[in-house]
Write a protein that holds these residues in place. Structure first.
Motif, short mmCIF file in Angstrom:
data_model
loop_
_atom_site.label_atom_id
_atom_site.label_comp_id
_atom_site.label_asym_id
_atom_site.label_seq_id
_atom_site.Cartn_x
_atom_site.Cartn_y
_atom_site.Cartn_z
N ARG A 257 0.83 -1.22 0.00
CA ARG A 257 0.00 0.00 0.00
C ARG A 257 0.85 1.26 0.00
O ARG A 257 0.58 2.22 -0.74
CB ARG A 257 -0.92 -0.02 1.22
N ARG B 196 1.31 4.37 -2.87
CA ARG B 196 1.18 5.79 -2.50
C ARG B 196 2.42 6.58 -2.88
O ARG B 196 2.33 7.72 -3.38
CB ARG B 196 0.93 5.91 -1.00
N HIS C 218 2.82 9.64 -5.45
CA HIS C 218 3.34 10.89 -4.90
C HIS C 218 4.48 11.44 -5.76
O HIS C 218 4.60 12.66 -5.95
CB HIS C 218 3.81 10.65 -3.46
N ASP D 173 1.64 14.63 -3.37
CA ASP D 173 0.44 14.54 -2.54
C ASP D 173 0.68 15.33 -1.27
O ASP D 173 1.53 14.96 -0.45
CB ASP D 173 0.17 13.06 -2.20
N LEU E 23 0.84 13.45 2.10
CA LEU E 23 1.82 12.40 2.35
C LEU E 23 3.11 13.02 2.88
O LEU E 23 3.82 13.73 2.15
CB LEU E 23 2.11 11.60 1.08
#
Length: 924
Positions: free
Chosen positions: A134, A138, A142, A147, A150
């Motif tokens: 996961r 992400r 990113h 993001d 994040l």
């Protein structure tokens, strides 16, 4: 191509394989990802992507990827690779950050679907692997487009903390590493440190450093410090003076009797918590009492004389000293410029220090006790100690409070070693930590005034495996030696059976052979889990979870697993490897599910069992099936062929050549007296049994069971069973309901011959139809006036393709006069009546083409269909019932038989007997 990339990478599906699988020989995580618009943007087209990725995860520079050299993955990034591939390597790198040395991975495009990729990578801990997947997705998104939510440093720290929560402690991990180096299998039994080493009857359990051999009474004694001291003192071993108290006043009086200085500590504490040393007067004792009481589970406090000296831990394993470490309390040394607080921060910045047991050293914790101890030494936390001045931050030398260790294993005086070993024997611990306080471990403690101050059950290994100073001691070796002495067996034999049809019957035959040899057999099948002839779980147990259940059972010394393609695709195998893999056949069934659209792909799934055969194992393969025959190339061990082809055929020529090279095979040799099963091993040929004398073959007419018997005998032979035991097993195995429920069970009900079977697909119906023809012909020859009718009750599962359902009906129509189509209880996504309608379509199509069948009917409920078939049948007829719930069907048949015997068939409770009852019937 789009003008700029957008963060479209997403996970569509996640699977966790807990054993060998179609992608890997070992456990793995499988992601199906969608790149979306990123399919048009390899890494070399995204500005700054590679540099930023390597900055965040510098470990990726070590990845070789397909180039086979350090930096190979970086080359792929610079040349341009797709982001699914990047997610794979990122997930691996994240696991490597937390110490999981996993390097296995691959990324492949999903056939026929643009932008969808299969991402597969190994894992050590399932939860950590999933979290890495996961976070990897992400991070990739990113780096494509920042993001704002994040925070990479925070996310990485959270990931590391999560991994620490589920990771094994250093002691458990050391034992597991040693076990793996000896090829001892292990299974984690909970989310903590409870682990099974070995399989079945050979299994041992550990929890941290407690083992299956650890005495519960010994652990209780060790946790009672007062009792421990009394027992050791009674044996003449050096111990301090000691008393137990429950109140502050009692503690003061005890200290007065013992004489100052004293130690106050909880009776049942651990890790040095609540221990207060060097108490010089009543005020010190009163101040220490509540500290010790807070850490006491039973409210009992120990007051004992203070032994002056260094703190040593002697580790005893199986009665012998395995390691000795000097424990130095947490402290800092002044440099003349830094404050105590700054010196602590510098010490904690050591990369070897971490939280709890995550690393070889624990961070020094500054609490009120530490501040007070510093104050007693004449400093405040903001003071600057002189250069070279040591400032203690704890009085006890426990590693868990920030102490360090110095290896002294080879320096201890022999008398001290003898005292430590005798102390462990007195308490009765197989693994014990003996705490010595003495001026010098190289001198006899009886002469220097030292003593044993404590004995610990489940002592930590970290101070010995990772000493701060000195050589590490490999203390996991004597632990594993104790549990599995050299030459001891840790594995039980595993025979795994797969194929489109015949798996359950073959598994039962193999199990029956070895049960006859006195083995405690654990078997899994579509009917449930059977341990030593006892059905423990009644369900479809042909998956990996059921296999692990058998391997955990302490009675089992031989395992037989029926392995279905669904379990392999869902979780992989439930074990590391199988000693014998049996592949009976590969036919088109369950196609169109989980990405398996062709029979060749289905063969790849079945071949996982063959790939799981070790070098000293065997693959038992059906030489008559071309797809099974090709699996020989995937076998690391020996191949054992079985074949029903006659001598002189191409297949038999191949088998003969195989045997001339020393190979093994089981074949049929026909003669005037019948067919003989022959075992071929190199140049030798050994007769095993006549097929027509085996009960399961119905005089040789059940050709599917002739094939199953060949496979079972070949598997037993490969597993080391003597020929006479194999012969006896096959001769005593029948398809009675008690030995083989739901598999070709023959019963007579009021003169009607009834066969109950689990046939549920077109290839199986073809084999069952051959049996029906052979049995039907023999029945017809015994009836001169009228030809007996053949009535078939058939069904299939709802997750098969429409054409497969129609084909089932077409084949059944070739062999039955009347076909009654029912449905299973579980429709598997279909509407009620849909499956039966498709099967009936196939029957009608065959009838129009001139098939044997003259009537097809639908009766969706199983018992209704059974009653209708029995009501239509006359004496001498043959009724074949393809069951879903075989126990209910057999109960219904017994009801018919018992009512006829009682002469009450006409009562209101009798089954329906209207021969014209025909819901949704069609006649030609």
């Amino acid at each position: 191509m789009s003008e700029r990339p957008t963060p479209d990478l997403s996970i569509l599906e996640t699977r966790v394989y807990r054993g060998a699988n179609i992608w890997s020989y070992d456990k793995a995580i499988h992601l199906v990802v969608d790149l979306g618009s990123l399919e048009e943007f390899p890494t070399n087209t995204i500005p700054g992507f590679t540099d930023n990725l390597l900055q965040m995860l510098p470990g990726l520079r070590e990845h070789s990827c397909s180039r086979g050299k350090r930096g190979g993955f970086v080359e792929r990034l610079n040349e341009g690779t797709w982001l699914g591939h990047v997610a794979e390597h990122t997930a691996l790198a994240l696991q490597q950050v937390v110490g999981h040395d996993i390097r296995r991975g691959k990324t492949r495009q999903v056939k026929g679907v643009k932008g969808h990729y299969n991402v597969i990578f190994g894992y050590a801990d399932e939860q950590v692997g999933l979290a890495a997947a996961r976070l990897a997705v992400r991070l990739v998104n990113h780096l494509v487009q920042a993001d704002p939510e994040l925070d990479w440093e925070q996310e990485l720290e959270s990931f590391i903390l999560r991994a620490e929560r589920t990771a094994f402690g250093p002691s458990t991990q050391a034992i597991l590493d040693e076990a793996v180096s000896r090829d001892i299998p292990w299974i984690r039994l909970n989310q903590h440190s409870l682990v099974q080493l070995g399989q079945g009857v050979h299994a041992k359990r550990i929890r941290a450093t407690m083992t299956s051999n650890t005495s519960a009474i010994a652990v209780d004694i060790a946790s009672d410090k007062d009792l421990t001291t009394r027992l050791l003192g009674a044996a003449g071993l050096p111990v301090p003076k000691q008393e137990t108290v429950r109140s502050e006043d009692q503690a003061v009086r005890a200290a007065d009797r013992i004489g100052y200085p004293v130690v106050v500590k909880p009776l049942d504490g651990n890790h040095g918590r609540g221990v207060c040393l060097d108490l010089q007067n009543e005020q010190d004792v009163r101040g220490a009492f509540p500290i010790a009481l807070e850490q006491s589970r039973r409210g009992v406090i120990v007051v004992e004389s203070l032994i002056i000296g260094k703190d040593y831990r002697c580790l005893i394993i199986d009665g012998r000293v395995a390691a000795i470490a000097e424990r130095v309390p947490a402290s800092v040394t002044g440099d003349g410029t830094s404050t105590v607080e700054q010196l602590v921060d510098t010490a904690n910045a050591d990369p070897r220090r971490g939280v709890g047991h995550e690393k070889v050293l624990t961070r020094i914790k500054v609490d009120s006790g530490a501040v007070e101890l510093v104050r007693e030494q004449g400093f405040e936390m903001t003071d600057v100690p002189p250069d070279g001045q040591m400032v203690k931050l704890a009085l006890t030398g426990n590693m868990s409070t920030g102490g360090i260790s110095i290896d002294r294993t080879y320096e201890a005086h022999p008398e001290n070693v003898e005292i430590a070993e005798e102390a462990a024997r007195m308490i009765g611990l197989d693994i014990a930590g003996i705490d010595f306080i003495c001026p010098d471990i190289t001198e006899p403690v009886r002469e220097t005034g030292g003593a044993i101050c404590e004995i610990n059950a489940a002592p930590g290994f970290r101070m010995h495996t990772h000493p701060t100073i000195g050589e590490p001691q490999f203390i996991a070796k004597p632990v594993v030696d104790m549990l599995f002495p050299p030459g001891a067996t840790s594995r039980i034999p595993i025979v795994a059976v797969t194929g489109t049809n015949g798996k359950t019957t073959t598994s039962r035959m193999i199990s029956h052979i070895f049960k006859g040899m006195g083995r405690k057999v654990g078997m899994t099948s579509t009917d449930g889990v059977v341990i030593d002839e006892r059905l423990l779980i009644r369900s479809d147990a042909s998956g990996p979870r059921s296999a692990r259940m058998v391997l955990q059972n302490p009675r089992v010394d031989f395992a037989v697993f029926e392995v279905a393609r669904g379990g392999i695709l869902r979780e992989g195998l439930g074990y590391e490897r199988n000693d014998v893999a049996v592949v009976l056949n590969v036919q088109p069934d369950h196609l169109g599910l989980r990405g398996i659209d062709t029979v060749e792909q289905l063969a790849d799934v079945k071949a996982v069992l063959v790939e799981a055969v070790p070098r000293d194992g065997h693959a038992v393969l059906n030489a008559d099936d071309p797809l099974v025959r090709e699996m020989r190339r995937r076998c690391s061990g020996q191949v054992v062929w079985f074949s029903m082809e006659e001598p002189g055929s191409e297949t038999r020529d191949m088998i003969d050549a195989h045997c001339r090279r020393g190979g093994k095979a089981l074949v049929l040799n026909p003669s005037e007296r019948g067919e003989m099963i022959v075992v071929k091993h190199g140049p030798r040929e050994m007769q095993l049994a006549w097929t027509h004398l085996l009960p399961a073959t119905f005089g040789g007419r059940a050709r599917m069971n002739v094939q199953n018997a060949l496979g079972a005998a070949a598997a037993a032979f490969a597993a080391g069973a003597p020929l006479h035991d194999i012969r006896q097993g096959l001769r005593t195995f029948s398809t009675s309901y008690y030995l083989s429920p739901g598999r070709l069970n023959e019963v007579e009900v009021n003169g009607v011959n009834v066969i109950v079977d689990y046939c549920h697909n077109a290839p199986g119906m073809r084999m069952l139809g051959d049996f029906v023809d052979r049995v039907g012909d023999s029945l017809a020859s015994s009836h001169e006036l009228a030809r007996p009718s053949r009535i078939g009750v058939i069904a299939t599962a709802g997750d098969r393709r429409d054409q497969d359902m129609r084909e089932l009906g077409e084949i059944a129509a070739q062999h039955f006069d009347v076909v009654i189509v029912r449905e299973d209880v579980q429709l598997r996504g279909r509407e009620r009546g849909e499956v039966a309608g498709l099967v009936a379509e196939g029957v009608r199509a065959a009838m129009e083409a001139g098939a044997r069948c003259k009537q097809v009917e639908e009766a969706h409920e199983e018992i209704v269909a059974v009653r209708h078939a029995m009501a239509r049948a006359n004496k001498g007829d043959l009724v074949v019932i393809c069951v879903d719930k075989h126990a209910e069907v057999m109960t219904e048949l017994e009801e018919w038989s018992s009512q006829a015997q009682a002469g009450s068939s006409a009562s209101s409770d009798a089954p329906a007997a209207d021969p014209d009852y025909a819901p949704a019937s069609t006649e030609s």
